[in-house]
Design an enzyme around this catalytic site. Structure first.
Site, short mmCIF file in Angstrom:
data_model
loop_
_atom_site.label_atom_id
_atom_site.label_comp_id
_atom_site.label_asym_id
_atom_site.label_seq_id
_atom_site.Cartn_x
_atom_site.Cartn_y
_atom_site.Cartn_z
N ASP A 13 -7.00 4.30 -4.78
CA ASP A 13 -7.23 3.73 -3.86
C ASP A 13 -8.50 5.39 -2.91
O ASP A 13 -8.90 6.03 -3.81
CB ASP A 13 -6.35 3.56 -2.25
CG ASP A 13 -7.48 2.94 -0.68
OD1 ASP A 13 -7.32 1.59 -1.50
OD2 ASP A 13 -7.54 3.63 -0.17
N LYS A 20 0.76 -1.16 0.01
CA LYS A 20 0.17 0.02 -0.33
C LYS A 20 0.87 1.26 0.12
O LYS A 20 2.04 1.32 0.83
CB LYS A 20 -0.67 -0.56 1.02
CG LYS A 20 -2.11 1.33 1.43
CD LYS A 20 -2.93 -0.13 0.31
CE LYS A 20 -4.24 0.47 0.34
NZ LYS A 20 -5.47 -0.16 -0.09
O1 2IT Z 1 -7.73 -1.64 -1.03
C1 2IT Z 1 -7.82 -2.41 -2.01
O2 2IT Z 1 -8.35 -3.32 -2.14
C2 2IT Z 1 -7.94 -1.82 -3.42
N1 2IT Z 1 -7.47 0.11 -2.89
C3 2IT Z 1 -7.30 -2.35 -5.06
C4 2IT Z 1 -5.92 -2.29 -4.92
C5 2IT Z 1 -5.03 -2.59 -6.25
O3 2IT Z 1 -4.48 -2.93 -6.01
O4 2IT Z 1 -6.04 -2.88 -7.30
#
Ligand code: 2IT
Length: 447
Positions: free
Chosen positions: A164, A124
C-alpha cells in the site's frame, strides 16, 4: 437499523477515530434502505458485527538506523472480516498511520474484496514508520524487524498482506525474505506483490492503475463518452499514479498533472513515457518530492509549490494519493475549470462534501472501492497462481483483470441504478459488496 443510532454508539466508543467513522458512515448511509428490507440481517445484528474488526494485532518494532541509533515504531495488523475468504489487504508505511486509519482501510477492503468476484476477506496493516529520507539498508532493517512480529499472524490460508502507500516490490521482497527464514517454509502465497522470478504475478505493479482506467472506460462508455483525447489530472506520483498514467496515456488520454506533498507539476502537452519511467526513480529515491520531475524535465513540467492537481483544468480527475485528498472546495474548483468526471483511485480520496458536490452537480463520480479494486483482484490472481504452482502471462492476467473490472462496473450498475436512469456508483458499490458479505455472515451463524 438506523445509521444515526449506530454512528452515535461508535462515536462514543471510538472518539477521534475520524477516518474509521467516516468510512462506516458512508457505507451505512448507502445500505440502510436495503438492510431494512431484510429482517434476518437485523435479527443477526449483521451491521453491529460488520463494523467491528475481528481482531487487531499491535506490536513494537525496534530497529537500528544508519547512524547506529535505535529507533522504535508501532506495527499493526487489523484482521477485519473473514466471511468470504482469508484476510487480505495491504500494508501501509507512513508517519501518519494510526489504528483509525487502518480500521478505515480494513473496513473498505472488506467490501472492495467482495466486489472483485474472488474469495478474499478484508484486512489492513502497517506502521507509523516514515520511509521519507531512509536509505535502502534502513528500509530493509525496518521490514525485517516488522516481520519478526507479523509472521505469527499471517499465512497463505489465514491472512495475506501486500503493498500500500510506502510498501512496494522492494519492501515485499525484504518482508518475504524474513518470513521465509522464520517460517522455514517457501510459502509463496503468504504475501502478494512479489518479484516476478519468485511467485509474483506479472502486472501486479501496474494492476491498480490499469484496473482504475478500465473501470473509468466502462463508466465513460456507459455515459456515451470515450477517454480518447480527454485531459486527465491525477494526484501523487507513486505506484498507483504510475500505473494510471501509463494506461491513461496508452488509451489516448493526456495526463496534464501529477502531484506530491510539496506541490503540483503541470504538464500541458501530456506526460511522456520518459516522464512515466521517471516516476519510478522518484519513488525509489524516498525524497517524496514531485518537484524533481520539473527539475529533470524543464520546459515540459512546470512545478508550483503548495498547489494540488485539482487546480489544473481537466476533463477527468483521478485522485491517486491519499485519503481525503480532495475537498469540497477542490471539487468546486475542478467543476469551475471544466471537469465532468472523477474516479477515485485512492482509498476514500474524496471528502464527503466533495462527493456530494459532484453527485449534485452532474459530475460523474465513482468510489475507490470499485475503481481501485483491480490491485487486490490481481493479488487474488497471484494467490491462485501460487496455490497451483503456475505462472500466467501478462496477456492472461490482463484479460482476467479486464473481466473483473467489467464485472465490478456491472455490479455498480445493478445496485446503483436510480429512477432517473443515472447510476449512483457509491450506492451501487456499497450495496453490492455489503450484500455478499452480509449473506455469507448470515449463512455462517453467530460467530
Ligand atoms: O488498497 C488496496 O486494495 C491495496 N493496497 C492492495 C491490497 C492487496 O492485498 O493487494
Amino acid at each position: 437499523m438506523k445509521t444515526s443510532e449506530i454512528m452515535a454508539k461508535l462515536q462514543a466508543k471510538y472518539p477521534g477515530e475520524n477516518e474509521y467513522l467516516q468510512a462506516v458512515q458512508e457505507v451505512l448511509e448507502s445500505v440502510e434502505g436495503v438492510y431494512n428490507q431484510h429482517p434476518e440481517f437485523e435479527q443477526a445484528k449483521i451491521v453491529e458485527r460488520m463494523v467491528e474488526p475481528d481482531r487487531i494485532f499491535t506490536f513494537r518494532v525496534t530497529w537500528v538506523d544508519d547512524n547506529g541509533v535505535v529507533q522504535t515504531n508501532t506495527g499493526y495488523r487489523v484482521q477485519f472480516n473473514s466471511a468470504i475468504g482469508p484476510y487480505k489487504g495491504g500494508l501501509r508505511f507512513h508517519r501518519a498511520v494510526t489504528p483509525s486509519m487502518l480500521k478505515f482501510l480494513g473496513f473498505e477492503q472488506t467490501f472492495k474484496n467482495a466486489l472483485t468476484t474472488l474469495p478474499m476477506g478484508g484486512a489492513k496493516g502497517g506502521s507509523d514508520f516514515d520511509p521519507k529520507g531512509k536509505s535502502n539498508d534502513e528500509i530493509m532493517r525496518f521490514c525485517q524487524a516488522f516481520m519478526l512480529e507479523l509472521w505469527q499472524c499471517i499465512g497463505p490460508d489465514q491472512d495475506i498482506p501486500a503493498g500500500d502507500v510506502g510498501v512496494g516490490g522492494r519492501e515485499i521482497g525484504f518482508l518475504y525474505g524474513m518470513y521465509k527464514k522464520l517460517a522455514r517454509q517457501y510459502n509463496t502465497g503468504v504475501l502478494t506483490g512479489k518479484g516476478q522470478t519468485w511467485g509474483g504475478s506479472i502486472l501486479r505493479p501496474e494492476a491498480t492503475g490499469f484496473g482504475a482506467l478500465y473501470f473509468t472506460q466502462h463508466l465513460l462508455h456507459h455515459a456515451g463518452k470515450d477517454i480518447k483525447g480527454l485531459k486527465v489530472a491525477l494526484s501523487g506520483f507513486g505506484n498507483v499514479a504510475w500505473g494510471a498514467a501509463t494506461k491513461a496515456t496508452q488509451l489516448g488520454a493526456k495526463v496534464v498533472a501529477i502531484s506530491g506533498p510539496d506541490g503540483v507539476c503541470e504538464i500541458p502537452d501530456g506526460i511522456t513515457p520518459e516522464m512515466i519511467d521517471y516516476m519510478l526513480v522518484m519513488r525509489a529515491s524516498n525524497r517524496d518530492k514531485v518537484e524533481d520531475m520539473a527539475t529533470r524535465f524543464p520546459g515540459q513540467a512546470k512545478f508550483t509549490a503548495g498547489k494540488k492537481s485539482w487546480s489544473v483544468p481537466c476533463d477527468v480527475a483521478l485522485p491517486c494519493a491519499f485519503q481525503n485528498e480532495l475537498s469540497e472546495d477542490d471539487a468546486k474548483e475542478l467543476k469551475a475549470n471544466g471537469c465532468w468526471c472523477c474516479c477515485e483511485v485512492s482509498n476514500m480520496g474524496c471528502q464527503p462534501g466533495a462527493i456530494h458536490f459532484f453527485q449534485n452537480n452532474g459530475v460523474l463520480f465513482a468510489p475507490g472501492k470499485a475503481v481501485n479494486a483491480g490491485g487486490v483482484a490481481t493479488s487474488g490472481l497471484e494467490m491462485t497462481q501460487n496455490a497451483s504452482h503456475i505462472s500466467w502471462s501478462a496477456e492472461e492476467v490482463d484479460a482476467k483483470l479486464h473481466y473483473i473490472m467489467k464485472s465490478i462496473h456491472e455490479q455498480c450498475v445493478k445496485y446503483g441504478m436510480q429512477p432517473d436512469g443515472t447510476i449512483d456508483y457509491v450506492k451501487g458499490a456499497n450495496i453490492a459488496g455489503f450484500m455478499k458479505v452480509a449473506t455469507a455472515m448470515l449463512e455462517q451463524g453467530t460467530v
